[in-house]
Scaffold this motif. Structure first.
Motif, PDB file in Angstrom:
ATOM      1  N   PHE A 209       0.853  -1.193   0.000  1.00 15.77           N
ATOM      2  CA  PHE A 209       0.000   0.000   0.000  1.00 15.77           C
ATOM      3  C   PHE A 209       0.884   1.238   0.000  1.00 15.77           C
ATOM      4  O   PHE A 209       1.807   1.361   0.800  1.00 15.77           O
ATOM      5  CB  PHE A 209      -0.917   0.003   1.225  1.00 15.77           C
ATOM      6  CG  PHE A 209      -2.047   0.985   1.126  1.00 15.77           C
ATOM      7  CD1 PHE A 209      -3.195   0.670   0.421  1.00 15.77           C
ATOM      8  CD2 PHE A 209      -1.966   2.232   1.727  1.00 15.77           C
ATOM      9  CE1 PHE A 209      -4.241   1.571   0.314  1.00 15.77           C
ATOM     10  CE2 PHE A 209      -2.998   3.141   1.625  1.00 15.77           C
ATOM     11  CZ  PHE A 209      -4.145   2.808   0.920  1.00 15.77           C
ATOM     12  N   THR A 218      -4.065  11.326   3.884  1.00 13.98           N
ATOM     13  CA  THR A 218      -4.974  10.187   4.070  1.00 13.98           C
ATOM     14  C   THR A 218      -4.226   8.874   4.276  1.00 13.98           C
ATOM     15  O   THR A 218      -4.862   7.845   4.542  1.00 13.98           O
ATOM     16  CB  THR A 218      -5.898  10.024   2.855  1.00 13.98           C
ATOM     17  OG1 THR A 218      -5.097   9.779   1.677  1.00 13.98           O
ATOM     18  CG2 THR A 218      -6.753  11.267   2.633  1.00 13.98           C
ATOM     19  N   GLN A 222      -6.048   5.445   5.794  1.00 15.24           N
ATOM     20  CA  GLN A 222      -6.364   4.368   4.855  1.00 15.24           C
ATOM     21  C   GLN A 222      -5.613   3.088   5.201  1.00 15.24           C
ATOM     22  O   GLN A 222      -6.168   1.986   5.097  1.00 15.24           O
ATOM     23  CB  GLN A 222      -6.054   4.817   3.426  1.00 15.24           C
ATOM     24  CG  GLN A 222      -6.967   5.930   2.946  1.00 15.24           C
ATOM     25  CD  GLN A 222      -6.703   6.342   1.503  1.00 15.24           C
ATOM     26  OE1 GLN A 222      -5.826   5.797   0.841  1.00 15.24           O
ATOM     27  NE2 GLN A 222      -7.467   7.300   1.007  1.00 15.24           N
ATOM     28  N   LEU A 226      -7.132  -0.642   6.211  1.00 17.22           N
ATOM     29  CA  LEU A 226      -6.696  -1.906   5.605  1.00 17.22           C
ATOM     30  C   LEU A 226      -6.302  -2.914   6.678  1.00 17.22           C
ATOM     31  O   LEU A 226      -6.671  -4.100   6.601  1.00 17.22           O
ATOM     32  CB  LEU A 226      -5.532  -1.632   4.650  1.00 17.22           C
ATOM     33  CG  LEU A 226      -4.802  -2.849   4.080  1.00 17.22           C
ATOM     34  CD1 LEU A 226      -5.749  -3.834   3.426  1.00 17.22           C
ATOM     35  CD2 LEU A 226      -3.723  -2.397   3.094  1.00 17.22           C
ATOM     36  N   ASN A 291      -2.666  -1.031  -3.303  1.00 21.78           N
ATOM     37  CA  ASN A 291      -2.901  -0.080  -4.397  1.00 21.78           C
ATOM     38  C   ASN A 291      -1.664   0.089  -5.268  1.00 21.78           C
ATOM     39  O   ASN A 291      -1.477   1.130  -5.895  1.00 21.78           O
ATOM     40  CB  ASN A 291      -3.366   1.278  -3.848  1.00 21.78           C
ATOM     41  CG  ASN A 291      -2.319   1.922  -2.943  1.00 21.78           C
ATOM     42  OD1 ASN A 291      -1.219   1.407  -2.754  1.00 21.78           O
ATOM     43  ND2 ASN A 291      -2.668   3.070  -2.368  1.00 21.78           N
ATOM     44  N   ILE A 309      -7.359  -0.952  -3.820  1.00 27.73           N
ATOM     45  CA  ILE A 309      -8.013  -0.072  -2.848  1.00 27.73           C
ATOM     46  C   ILE A 309      -7.848   1.398  -3.229  1.00 27.73           C
ATOM     47  O   ILE A 309      -6.730   1.867  -3.465  1.00 27.73           O
ATOM     48  CB  ILE A 309      -7.417  -0.310  -1.445  1.00 27.73           C
ATOM     49  CG1 ILE A 309      -7.627  -1.772  -1.023  1.00 27.73           C
ATOM     50  CG2 ILE A 309      -8.044   0.636  -0.427  1.00 27.73           C
ATOM     51  CD1 ILE A 309      -6.868  -2.153   0.229  1.00 27.73           C
ATOM     52  N   GLY A 310      -8.952   2.119  -3.265  1.00 27.37           N
ATOM     53  CA  GLY A 310      -8.901   3.569  -3.417  1.00 27.37           C
ATOM     54  C   GLY A 310      -8.607   4.043  -4.829  1.00 27.37           C
ATOM     55  O   GLY A 310      -8.788   3.312  -5.807  1.00 27.37           O
ATOM     56  N   ALA A 327     -11.362   2.839   0.123  1.00 30.77           N
ATOM     57  CA  ALA A 327     -10.379   2.679   1.204  1.00 30.77           C
ATOM     58  C   ALA A 327     -11.059   2.760   2.558  1.00 30.77           C
ATOM     59  O   ALA A 327     -10.712   3.580   3.418  1.00 30.77           O
ATOM     60  CB  ALA A 327      -9.298   3.747   1.065  1.00 30.77           C
ATOM     61  N   GLU A 328     -12.048   1.905   2.773  1.00 28.68           N
ATOM     62  CA  GLU A 328     -12.830   1.860   4.006  1.00 28.68           C
ATOM     63  C   GLU A 328     -12.960   0.406   4.463  1.00 28.68           C
ATOM     64  O   GLU A 328     -13.011  -0.507   3.626  1.00 28.68           O
ATOM     65  CB  GLU A 328     -14.219   2.464   3.779  1.00 28.68           C
ATOM     66  CG  GLU A 328     -14.181   3.917   3.314  1.00 28.68           C
ATOM     67  CD  GLU A 328     -15.530   4.408   2.809  1.00 28.68           C
ATOM     68  OE1 GLU A 328     -16.467   3.554   2.743  1.00 28.68           O
ATOM     69  OE2 GLU A 328     -15.642   5.594   2.485  1.00 28.68           O
ATOM     70  N   ILE A 332     -13.292  -2.899   1.912  1.00 22.07           N
ATOM     71  CA  ILE A 332     -12.126  -3.772   1.744  1.00 22.07           C
ATOM     72  C   ILE A 332     -12.485  -5.207   2.138  1.00 22.07           C
ATOM     73  O   ILE A 332     -12.134  -6.164   1.422  1.00 22.07           O
ATOM     74  CB  ILE A 332     -10.932  -3.262   2.576  1.00 22.07           C
ATOM     75  CG1 ILE A 332     -10.516  -1.857   2.125  1.00 22.07           C
ATOM     76  CG2 ILE A 332      -9.744  -4.225   2.452  1.00 22.07           C
ATOM     77  CD1 ILE A 332      -9.514  -1.185   3.047  1.00 22.07           C
TER      78      ILE A 332
END
Length: 396
Positions: A209, A218, A222, A226, A291, A309-310, A327-328, A332
């Protein structure tokens, strides 16, 4: 003999470029130079310059640019150091052409140094879109400073042409990462266990990530979401690779270290694994989560699900094995549950990788060897609208 200088600033970048370096080195009509910079020279990120040297490749220039800061000011200062160091290195090397890959600030800065030094630039992976990153405008800026372009699919080739680059200098060659993962000899589970010093978990997630650099602070929020999502799958081991040196990357790495300390029986983390180990662990994973671009480019080679993610990779071409989510926590968790389900795994059997082509590295090197460099610096803007108008007037 034509001299090709290849620039690399990160572990992932070198993994992609290694076959090209080897191919150039093996040619009798080409001379290879390597300029290493960025995280390759940082103990914090694994001193991955040793991987280059252990592969039997000579590093001609080592340019240190990283400061002990991942703030916007720190990144800008690193770019300033890079512009000075890269220009001096290029003056010493005096290559016929410089090859760079991607969209990071190191690549942007070395492209600028080459442009001012009147050294032709060849660019890999132009025309792509990552709408959540500051790398997006850097990539397109590198395109405008480059003279030869190697894209990974036709959609990206057309985008480079749309930016005003002449079609005769834009080549759709496929993705190097796809070729590399297809050709890399993989390690056995026992060999990987010896590397780890313990058994490889029977069920494994790989997680990488990175910060979403166009969002404001963020990264920590985030990454914590995860980690909370990963807690919902205690039967899985988790292999983390560290975030890169982008703004707030160290925040993510601290959260990874805390997670591994709290879950030592099922998780482990590495600044860098190297291509062979990275690909070998990936082949054993039930899903790749995070990501990173590797989830969209390399992971589909093995027909393994990617939970993306995101917004970091928003805009990239995707294989059918990629599942996008917010990204929550709950998003996820839902995406991971879908990814490891039998129906989704079965759906990937006949999947075709959109970035796969044959002989990618060989085709790149052949073009570098044969390209006419005479007057290549004198660029004109290729106007697609004029081209379409001429076609219309001809009755086409």
């Amino acid at each position: 003999m034509r001299t090709i200088c290849i620039f690399t600033g990160t572990r992932a970048e070198y993994g992609l470029l290694k076959p090209v370096m080897k191919e150039v080195s093996a040619r009798t009509d080409l001379h290879l130079q390597i300029m290493a910079s960025g995280t390759h020279l940082s103990p914090e990120f694994g001193m991955t310059i040793r991987e280059i040297e252990n592969d039997g490749l000579k590093v001609d220039e080592k340019v240190e640019v990283l400061l002990s800061s991942d703030t916007p000011i720190g990144i800008c200062k690193s770019m300033g150091l890079g512009l000075i160091g890269y220009s001096e290195a290029l003056a010493r090397l005096a290559p016929d052409i410089l090859l760079i890959l991607g969209d990071r600030f190191e690549a942007f800065t070395v492209a600028g140094a080459a442009m001012v030094s009147r050294i032709p630039v060849a660019h890999l992976h132009g025309g792509e879109a990552t709408q959540g990153l500051i790398d997006e405008p850097m990539r397109h800026s590198i395109t405008k400073m480059s003279h030869l372009h190697f894209t990974s699919c036709e959609e990206y080739r057309q985008r480079v042409i749309q930016l005003g680059e002449h079609p005769d200098r834009v080549f759709n060659v496929g993705a190097l990462g796809v070729e590399n993962f297809r050709q890399t000899p993989l390690m056995s589970r026992d060999e990987l266990a010896e590397f780890l010093g313990r058994d490889v978990p029977q069920r494994l997630f790989m997680v990488t990530f990175h910060p979403v650099t166009l969002e404001d602070a963020t990264a920590g929020q985030q990454m914590e979401a995860l980690c909370r999502a990963l807690d919902h799958f205690p039967e899985f081991g988790v292999l983390f690779t560290y975030a890169n040196s982008d703004t707030d990357g160290r925040i993510i790495n601290r959260i990874i270290e805390d997670y591994v300390a709290d879950n030592p029986e099922r998780s482990f983390a590495f600044p860098s694994l190297g291509l062979k180990r990275y690909a070998s662990f990936m082949r054993l994973a039930e899903a790749v989560i995070g990501n990173s671009s590797s989830g969209l480019i390399e992971t589909p080679v093995f027909k393994i699900p990617t939970v993306n993610i995101g917004d970091r990779q928003k805009g990239r071409v995707r294989a059918a094995s990629v599942i996008d989510c917010a990204a929550e926590d709950e998003s996820i968790i839902s995406a991971i549950t879908h990814a490891i389900g039998p129906d989704f795994k079965a759906s990937m059997e006949g999947m075709v990788h959109p970035l796969a082509q044959d002989d990618t590295s060989t085709r790149i090197v052949d073009i570098l060897a044969q390209a006419d460099l005479l007057d290549i610096l004198k660029k004109t803007f290729y106007d697609c609208s004029i081209d379409r108008k001429e076609l219309h007037n001809d009755g086409v």
